[in-house]
Design an enzyme around this catalytic site. Sequence first.
Site, PDB file in Angstrom:
ATOM      1  N   CYS A 165      -0.353  -5.549   7.286  1.00 47.30           N
ATOM      2  CA  CYS A 165      -0.776  -4.161   7.456  1.00 47.30           C
ATOM      3  C   CYS A 165      -1.868  -3.754   6.474  1.00 47.30           C
ATOM      4  CB  CYS A 165       0.422  -3.220   7.384  1.00 47.30           C
ATOM      5  SG  CYS A 165       1.203  -3.059   5.770  1.00 47.30           S
ATOM      6  N   ASP A 166      -1.902  -4.342   5.284  1.00 47.09           N
ATOM      7  CA  ASP A 166      -2.957  -4.031   4.319  1.00 47.09           C
ATOM      8  C   ASP A 166      -4.342  -4.258   4.913  1.00 47.09           C
ATOM      9  OD1 ASP A 166      -0.494  -5.082   3.336  1.00 47.09           O
ATOM     10  OD2 ASP A 166      -1.305  -5.300   1.318  1.00 47.09           O
ATOM     11  N   ALA A 167      -4.439  -5.262   5.785  1.00 51.19           N
ATOM     12  CA  ALA A 167      -5.728  -5.637   6.362  1.00 51.19           C
ATOM     13  C   ALA A 167      -6.373  -4.487   7.118  1.00 51.19           C
ATOM     14  CB  ALA A 167      -5.561  -6.832   7.292  1.00 51.19           C
TER      15      ALA A 167
END
Length: 462
Positions: A165-167
């Site tokens: 999800c950081d991406a």
Amino acid sequence: MKISYGFYKLIVALCLSLGIILPPVQAQTNRTSISRAENVFQVMKKVADWQWKTLEQDGWKTSKKDWTSGSMYSGMVAMASIANDETYYKKLIQVGEDNKWQVGKHREEADDYCVGQLYAQLYNVYKDPRFIADFQGLADSLVLLPHTESLEWKNKIDYREWAWCDALFMGPPALAYLTEATGDPKYLDKTSKLWWKTTNYLMDKEDYLFYRDSRFFTKKESNGAKVFWSRGNGWVMGGLVKVLSVMDKSHPDSAKFADLLKKMARKIADLQQPDGSWHASLLDPEAYPSKETSGTGFFCFALAWGINSGILSYNEFSPTVYKAWDAMISSVHPDGKLGFVQPQGASPDKVTYDDTDVYGVGAFLLAGKEMIYLDVNRDGKSAVLEVANKESKSRIQPVKISWDEVIRKNKKLNPKILKLADALTGEAIGFKLDRVGKSLKSISFDVPIEPGTVRILKLQND
């Protein structure tokens, strides 16, 4: 009893050092009152200056191409865009020069081209093709790749896909800003395609929250709840509004992005803690009892941007946003260090007042800029005037605005007692009212403005 303005400024400085925001008060001079927007800008400057000073004195903990640094630059660009001080842009340009305007070594990994956000945004100001040449070459390759692999966390999938999800903060805004810089829609279109691939895989359809990656689908917190990481979901919401900021409403996926923001916003607002923050774990905050400012900062940024853009309701979400901002500023040390930033990781973890990192500062500055607009756009006493310098050089910009336009902004203005001032510094600005006979036609003034800057001015009755 009257107090001197100098003494009042001392009180403001002391309150800021303790993380206290003062309400607007009437100054004892003809200078603009100390507004909430001015207080926000002062604490933004304090945090930004502490971060640069610390990096210059103590060195960089990670590469200047790293995602941590790229996340900080995002907030520093927000600061530079309103500071009317080219020092901030010059520091960022030096970063680009140090990096030789290149992305990281794992070129197709979102973490390693997060820095492309900086390059594209600087290009928008200075129009130097060197700034985006390497990143655009990479982006041209990315848009041609099929991206058909499963996002299951194995075989170093993060080197090829947005599988965590950081991406969604690292990659999508970089490509979206490249469309803004070049005018080529293919980067934004690829962004949308890959965004929804990741969303369909990682978002929980019941909670409208994102798992960090596939390893967390079955993990549970100590209280039996699903593991939803605060900063991880902050990355998602931060990336979401950054994409929306450059996506025209006519884009076929614009409404879909806006709808996702609304759904996540309602869920996140419901999970806010009494202290105004979000703890490291969204569904098990008691297991991580301290507030956490990187996730809180990104949530504050996204919610405030949503209100300012008209996607989210002010009445519904502004209480959440103001509480979040108060939680943020109460985490600022007297010297400007931002505390309660969870260290680098992939899941909820403990955090203390002394913990900090550059990505937390990036979130803080992004949120701060939106808090300023949240304040000035709802100041019923003023007509807010924005003056932008889209050129790469400083200049004295002449401005002429029709009186009809001024009155449309605020019908209560009295031309006999007007004052014009910078909303962020209180600096008074001279102006002239232009008349034809007895009829008031326009207001004229000259304003010094640095490259890539928007000056926010307030015209109000004295």
